[in-house]
Design a protein around this motif. Structure first.
Motif, PDB file in Angstrom:
ATOM      1  N   ASN A  15       0.830  -1.207   0.000  1.00 42.90           N
ATOM      2  CA  ASN A  15       0.000   0.000   0.000  1.00 42.90           C
ATOM      3  C   ASN A  15       0.873   1.268   0.000  1.00 42.90           C
ATOM      4  O   ASN A  15       0.589   2.234  -0.717  1.00 42.90           O
ATOM      5  N   ALA A  16       1.960   1.238   0.770  1.00 46.39           N
ATOM      6  CA  ALA A  16       2.861   2.397   0.835  1.00 46.39           C
ATOM      7  C   ALA A  16       3.522   2.653  -0.520  1.00 46.39           C
ATOM      8  O   ALA A  16       3.706   3.805  -0.925  1.00 46.39           O
ATOM      9  N   GLU A  17       3.862   1.572  -1.230  1.00 43.46           N
ATOM     10  CA  GLU A  17       4.489   1.731  -2.556  1.00 43.46           C
ATOM     11  C   GLU A  17       3.484   2.313  -3.550  1.00 43.46           C
ATOM     12  O   GLU A  17       3.829   3.164  -4.370  1.00 43.46           O
ATOM     13  N   PHE A  18       2.223   1.873  -3.457  1.00 43.03           N
ATOM     14  CA  PHE A  18       1.197   2.443  -4.338  1.00 43.03           C
ATOM     15  C   PHE A  18       0.912   3.899  -3.974  1.00 43.03           C
ATOM     16  O   PHE A  18       0.644   4.719  -4.848  1.00 43.03           O
ATOM     17  N   TRP A  19       0.984   4.212  -2.683  1.00 43.27           N
ATOM     18  CA  TRP A  19       0.797   5.621  -2.288  1.00 43.27           C
ATOM     19  C   TRP A  19       1.910   6.473  -2.885  1.00 43.27           C
ATOM     20  O   TRP A  19       1.676   7.565  -3.397  1.00 43.27           O
ATOM     21  N   SER A  20       3.153   5.956  -2.839  1.00 43.10           N
ATOM     22  CA  SER A  20       4.290   6.661  -3.441  1.00 43.10           C
ATOM     23  C   SER A  20       4.041   6.862  -4.939  1.00 43.10           C
ATOM     24  O   SER A  20       4.280   7.951  -5.472  1.00 43.10           O
ATOM     25  N   LYS A  88      12.106  18.466  -2.497  1.00 37.82           N
ATOM     26  CA  LYS A  88      12.274  18.433  -1.033  1.00 37.82           C
ATOM     27  C   LYS A  88      11.236  17.495  -0.413  1.00 37.82           C
ATOM     28  O   LYS A  88      11.551  16.710   0.479  1.00 37.82           O
ATOM     29  N   ALA A  89       9.987  17.588  -0.905  1.00 43.52           N
ATOM     30  CA  ALA A  89       8.911  16.717  -0.402  1.00 43.52           C
ATOM     31  C   ALA A  89       9.218  15.253  -0.748  1.00 43.52           C
ATOM     32  O   ALA A  89       8.918  14.342   0.034  1.00 43.52           O
ATOM     33  N   THR A  90       9.818  15.047  -1.920  1.00 43.53           N
ATOM     34  CA  THR A  90      10.171  13.690  -2.350  1.00 43.53           C
ATOM     35  C   THR A  90      11.236  13.092  -1.435  1.00 43.53           C
ATOM     36  O   THR A  90      11.120  11.943  -1.004  1.00 43.53           O
ATOM     37  N   LEU A  91      12.264  13.891  -1.118  1.00 45.07           N
ATOM     38  CA  LEU A  91      13.330  13.402  -0.231  1.00 45.07           C
ATOM     39  C   LEU A  91      12.750  13.038   1.139  1.00 45.07           C
ATOM     40  O   LEU A  91      13.031  11.962   1.685  1.00 45.07           O
ATOM     41  N   GLU A  92      11.913  13.917   1.651  1.00 42.18           N
ATOM     42  CA  GLU A  92      11.295  13.670   2.954  1.00 42.18           C
ATOM     43  C   GLU A  92      10.472  12.377   2.922  1.00 42.18           C
ATOM     44  O   GLU A  92      10.533  11.565   3.839  1.00 42.18           O
ATOM     45  N   HIS A  93       9.726  12.195   1.830  1.00 44.33           N
ATOM     46  CA  HIS A  93       8.907  10.990   1.697  1.00 44.33           C
ATOM     47  C   HIS A  93       9.789   9.738   1.591  1.00 44.33           C
ATOM     48  O   HIS A  93       9.520   8.721   2.244  1.00 44.33           O
ATOM     49  N   GLU A  94      10.836   9.812   0.792  1.00 45.80           N
ATOM     50  CA  GLU A  94      11.708   8.640   0.620  1.00 45.80           C
ATOM     51  C   GLU A  94      12.430   8.275   1.926  1.00 45.80           C
ATOM     52  O   GLU A  94      12.700   7.111   2.186  1.00 45.80           O
ATOM     53  N   GLN A  95      12.732   9.282   2.742  1.00 47.38           N
ATOM     54  CA  GLN A  95      13.344   8.997   4.052  1.00 47.38           C
ATOM     55  C   GLN A  95      12.365   8.213   4.923  1.00 47.38           C
ATOM     56  O   GLN A  95      12.766   7.317   5.663  1.00 47.38           O
ATOM     57  N   LYS A  96      11.070   8.537   4.788  1.00 41.65           N
ATOM     58  CA  LYS A  96      10.043   7.794   5.528  1.00 41.65           C
ATOM     59  C   LYS A  96       9.974   6.350   5.023  1.00 41.65           C
ATOM     60  O   LYS A  96       9.870   5.404   5.809  1.00 41.65           O
ATOM     61  N   VAL A  97      10.027   6.196   3.689  1.00 37.74           N
ATOM     62  CA  VAL A  97       9.977   4.851   3.101  1.00 37.74           C
ATOM     63  C   VAL A  97      11.184   4.031   3.577  1.00 37.74           C
ATOM     64  O   VAL A  97      11.049   2.853   3.909  1.00 37.74           O
ATOM     65  N   THR A  98      12.346   4.670   3.647  1.00 37.91           N
ATOM     66  CA  THR A  98      13.540   3.986   4.140  1.00 37.91           C
ATOM     67  C   THR A  98      13.297   3.435   5.542  1.00 37.91           C
ATOM     68  O   THR A  98      13.624   2.281   5.829  1.00 37.91           O
ATOM     69  N   ASP A 132      19.751   9.643  -2.542  1.00 36.23           N
ATOM     70  CA  ASP A 132      20.889  10.326  -3.139  1.00 36.23           C
ATOM     71  C   ASP A 132      20.467  11.097  -4.394  1.00 36.23           C
ATOM     72  O   ASP A 132      20.857  12.251  -4.579  1.00 36.23           O
ATOM     73  N   ASN A 133      19.650  10.474  -5.250  1.00 38.91           N
ATOM     74  CA  ASN A 133      19.153  11.156  -6.454  1.00 38.91           C
ATOM     75  C   ASN A 133      18.425  12.442  -6.097  1.00 38.91           C
ATOM     76  O   ASN A 133      18.615  13.474  -6.730  1.00 38.91           O
ATOM     77  N   CYS A 134      17.570  12.356  -5.070  1.00 38.97           N
ATOM     78  CA  CYS A 134      16.813  13.528  -4.640  1.00 38.97           C
ATOM     79  C   CYS A 134      17.718  14.637  -4.149  1.00 38.97           C
ATOM     80  O   CYS A 134      17.553  15.797  -4.521  1.00 38.97           O
ATOM     81  N   ARG A 135      18.689  14.256  -3.313  1.00 40.23           N
ATOM     82  CA  ARG A 135      19.615  15.262  -2.779  1.00 40.23           C
ATOM     83  C   ARG A 135      20.347  15.975  -3.905  1.00 40.23           C
ATOM     84  O   ARG A 135      20.517  17.192  -3.881  1.00 40.23           O
ATOM     85  N   GLN A 136      20.778  15.204  -4.912  1.00 43.30           N
ATOM     86  CA  GLN A 136      21.506  15.812  -6.032  1.00 43.30           C
ATOM     87  C   GLN A 136      20.615  16.792  -6.792  1.00 43.30           C
ATOM     88  O   GLN A 136      21.076  17.869  -7.194  1.00 43.30           O
ATOM     89  N   LEU A 137      19.346  16.426  -6.975  1.00 40.63           N
ATOM     90  CA  LEU A 137      18.434  17.324  -7.708  1.00 40.63           C
ATOM     91  C   LEU A 137      18.110  18.568  -6.884  1.00 40.63           C
ATOM     92  O   LEU A 137      18.024  19.671  -7.427  1.00 40.63           O
ATOM     93  N   ILE A 138      17.961  18.398  -5.574  1.00 38.17           N
ATOM     94  CA  ILE A 138      17.731  19.556  -4.695  1.00 38.17           C
ATOM     95  C   ILE A 138      18.911  20.525  -4.813  1.00 38.17           C
ATOM     96  O   ILE A 138      18.738  21.731  -4.986  1.00 38.17           O
ATOM     97  N   ASP A 139      20.130  19.981  -4.779  1.00 35.99           N
ATOM     98  CA  ASP A 139      21.340  20.811  -4.923  1.00 35.99           C
ATOM     99  C   ASP A 139      21.321  21.579  -6.240  1.00 35.99           C
ATOM    100  O   ASP A 139      21.637  22.764  -6.289  1.00 35.99           O
ATOM    101  N   LYS A 140      20.960  20.873  -7.322  1.00 39.74           N
ATOM    102  CA  LYS A 140      20.953  21.519  -8.644  1.00 39.74           C
ATOM    103  C   LYS A 140      19.908  22.638  -8.713  1.00 39.74           C
ATOM    104  O   LYS A 140      20.197  23.721  -9.216  1.00 39.74           O
ATOM    105  N   PHE A 141      18.700  22.363  -8.202  1.00 42.37           N
ATOM    106  CA  PHE A 141      17.662  23.402  -8.244  1.00 42.37           C
ATOM    107  C   PHE A 141      18.030  24.585  -7.350  1.00 42.37           C
ATOM    108  O   PHE A 141      17.733  25.734  -7.682  1.00 42.37           O
TER     109      PHE A 141
END
Ligand code: MG
Length: 174
Positions: A15-20, A88-98, A132-141
């Protein structure tokens, strides 16, 4: 056989993966409407990846003689102030998934379910990559800020992302 505890936890993870998946589809639709085709493409691929994650868990539950129970998917946010805000919201969400994956791993160990623990190791490495992907994109933006040319180039970079079937699904087709 899966214990009830492990089966319930795997169903919760499905369910969490489908929510993502739903969250990233919402982001893709939002940025497509905003004229950010590259950002939309990146999130659309992310949407496909999350569906693949759910599929890996569903295949696994069935392989172990368990029962997949699909639960309702909660509502997701529908708008973001900027791509930076969405990443930023994506990174926060992925940290929760981790942490969800880590809890699942701990449960598998406590239940002496080493097959489930083994299945989860792929997800543990996958989460390192996601964050890591998210962090890199946050840095770029952050780096380009409001610079139009920078944002245009970054959008083109994200437009080039393509979907690759995750390894556990590619190998289960054999
Ligand atoms: Mg996932």
């Amino acid at each position: 056989m899966l214990t009830n505890k492990v089966q319930d936890a795997l169903n919760a993870q499905i369910n969490a993966e489908f929510w993502s998946a739903y969250l990233y589809l919402s982001m893709a639709m939002h940025f497509e409407a905003e004229g950010r085709a590259g950002v939309a493409n990146w999130f659309h691929i992310q949407f496909k990846e999350e569906q693949a994650h759910a599929q890996i868990f569903m295949n696994y539950v069935n392989q172990r003689g368990g029962r997949v129970e699909l639960k309702p998917i909660d509502a997701v946010p529908t708008s973001w102030a900027s791509p930076l805000d969405a990443f930023k919201a994506t990174l926060e969400h992925e940290q929760k998934v981790t942490s969800l994956i880590n809890e699942l791993f701990a449960l598998a160990e406590a239940e002496h379910d080493y097959a489930t623990r083994d299945r989860l190791t792929w997800f543990i490495s996958e989460q390192v990559e996601e964050e890591d992907n998210c962090r890199q994109l946050i840095d770029k933006f952050r780096l380009v800020g409001d610079n139009g040319m920078g944002l245009y180039m970054l959008d083109n970079e994200l437009a080039a992302r393509t979907y690759t079937e995750p390894a556990p699904l590619a190998s289960s087709a054999e």
